[in-house]
Design an enzyme around this catalytic site. Structure first.
Site, PDB file in Angstrom:
ATOM      1  N   GLY A  46       5.342  -8.680  -9.618  1.00  0.00           N
ATOM      2  CA  GLY A  46       6.227  -7.880  -8.779  1.00  0.00           C
ATOM      3  C   GLY A  46       5.444  -7.272  -7.626  1.00  0.00           C
ATOM      4  O   GLY A  46       4.249  -6.993  -7.764  1.00  0.00           O
ATOM      5  N   GLN A  51       3.409  -2.093  -0.482  1.00  0.00           N
ATOM      6  CA  GLN A  51       2.078  -2.470  -0.972  1.00  0.00           C
ATOM      7  C   GLN A  51       1.329  -3.373   0.007  1.00  0.00           C
ATOM      8  O   GLN A  51       0.117  -3.536  -0.102  1.00  0.00           O
ATOM      9  CB  GLN A  51       2.177  -3.171  -2.337  1.00  0.00           C
ATOM     10  N   CYS A  94      -0.600  -2.764 -12.048  1.00  0.00           N
ATOM     11  CA  CYS A  94      -0.079  -2.739 -10.680  1.00  0.00           C
ATOM     12  C   CYS A  94      -1.115  -3.362  -9.756  1.00  0.00           C
ATOM     13  O   CYS A  94      -2.305  -3.080  -9.892  1.00  0.00           O
ATOM     14  CB  CYS A  94       0.179  -1.290 -10.268  1.00  0.00           C
ATOM     15  N   LEU A  95      -0.662  -4.203  -8.830  1.00  0.00           N
ATOM     16  CA  LEU A  95      -1.598  -4.851  -7.902  1.00  0.00           C
ATOM     17  C   LEU A  95      -2.300  -3.823  -7.005  1.00  0.00           C
ATOM     18  O   LEU A  95      -3.361  -4.109  -6.456  1.00  0.00           O
ATOM     19  CB  LEU A  95      -0.866  -5.892  -7.048  1.00  0.00           C
ATOM     20  N   HIS A 136       9.479  -0.032 -12.166  1.00  0.00           N
ATOM     21  CA  HIS A 136       8.120   0.148 -11.622  1.00  0.00           C
ATOM     22  C   HIS A 136       8.128  -0.093 -10.113  1.00  0.00           C
ATOM     23  O   HIS A 136       7.607   0.709  -9.343  1.00  0.00           O
ATOM     24  CB  HIS A 136       7.163  -0.818 -12.341  1.00  0.00           C
ATOM     25  N   GLU A 137       8.750  -1.208  -9.704  1.00  0.00           N
ATOM     26  CA  GLU A 137       8.755  -1.562  -8.273  1.00  0.00           C
ATOM     27  C   GLU A 137       9.583  -0.569  -7.456  1.00  0.00           C
ATOM     28  O   GLU A 137       9.207  -0.215  -6.333  1.00  0.00           O
ATOM     29  CB  GLU A 137       9.285  -2.985  -8.064  1.00  0.00           C
ATOM     30  N   HIS A 140       7.740   2.397  -6.389  1.00  0.00           N
ATOM     31  CA  HIS A 140       6.910   2.202  -5.189  1.00  0.00           C
ATOM     32  C   HIS A 140       7.671   2.619  -3.932  1.00  0.00           C
ATOM     33  O   HIS A 140       7.091   3.146  -2.984  1.00  0.00           O
ATOM     34  CB  HIS A 140       6.513   0.724  -5.037  1.00  0.00           C
TER      35      HIS A 140
HETATM   36 NI    NI Z   1       2.984  -1.684  -8.734  1.00  0.00          NI
END
Ligand code: NI
Length: 172
Positions: A46, A51, A94-95, A136-137, A140
């Site tokens: 995701g 990001q 998370c990236l 989660h996304e 962000h």
């Molecule tokens: Ni994330």
């Protein structure tokens, strides 16, 4: 399509509130294509536009297992219409916080409304990994990271770990 650099903590852009998309244009779709390619390359399941430094309400996701064909999903201006009161823990990563995995408690099921890649409005329930990932996304988009749910000590430790790794890679 272009692979874009993924911002990592403590980059202040990650704390920005993303803005709604007013029109789904070719530029929106080009951005989503880049996001998907960036996510696949990372690799991750995701990614929110913020990001890669674009604070717009856009998310891409692919929850297909390794043996399954790719299943890219695109969410423009996602909203949670209803949330299951029941919560469930899941070990998230998370990236933007690479190599950190911690358990977070979230609603088990959520009812979503969003606009897809083709500009169509969709309403559906998400459960399991889909529910975890979309929540989660969507965090962000509000400038919230999963480490914000942890104790201050764990959060500080996570940010330091990422900074140290980025320094070693020469990214800082
Ligand atoms: Ni994330």
């Amino acid at each position: 399509m272009t692979i874009r650099p993924i911002l990592t903590v403590p980059n202040p852009i990650l704390k920005q509130i993303s803005k709604p998309v007013t029109d789904v244009t070719d530029a929106t779709r080009a951005l989503m294509d880049d996001m998907l390619e960036t996510m696949y390359a990372a690799p991750g399941i995701g990614l929110a536009a913020v990001q890669i430094g674009v604070p717009l309400n856009i998310i891409v996701m692919d929850l297909a297992r390794e043996e399954e064909p790719p299943n890219p999903q695109y969410f423009i201006n996602p909203e949670i219409l209803r949330s299951d009161e029941e919560t469930t823990p899941y070990e998230e990563g998370c990236l933007s916080v690479p190599e950190v995995f911690e358990e977070v408690e979230r609603a088990k099921e959520v009812k979503l409304r969003y606009i897809n890649y083709h500009g169509e409005q969709i309403e559906e329930w998400a459960e399991g990994l889909y529910a975890v990932c979309i929540q989660h996304e969507m965090d962000h988009l509000k400038g919230i990271l999963f480490i914000d749910y942890l104790s201050r000590l764990k959060r500080t430790r996570a940010v330091k770990k990422v900074q140290k790794a980025e320094k070693l890679k020469g990214n800082l």
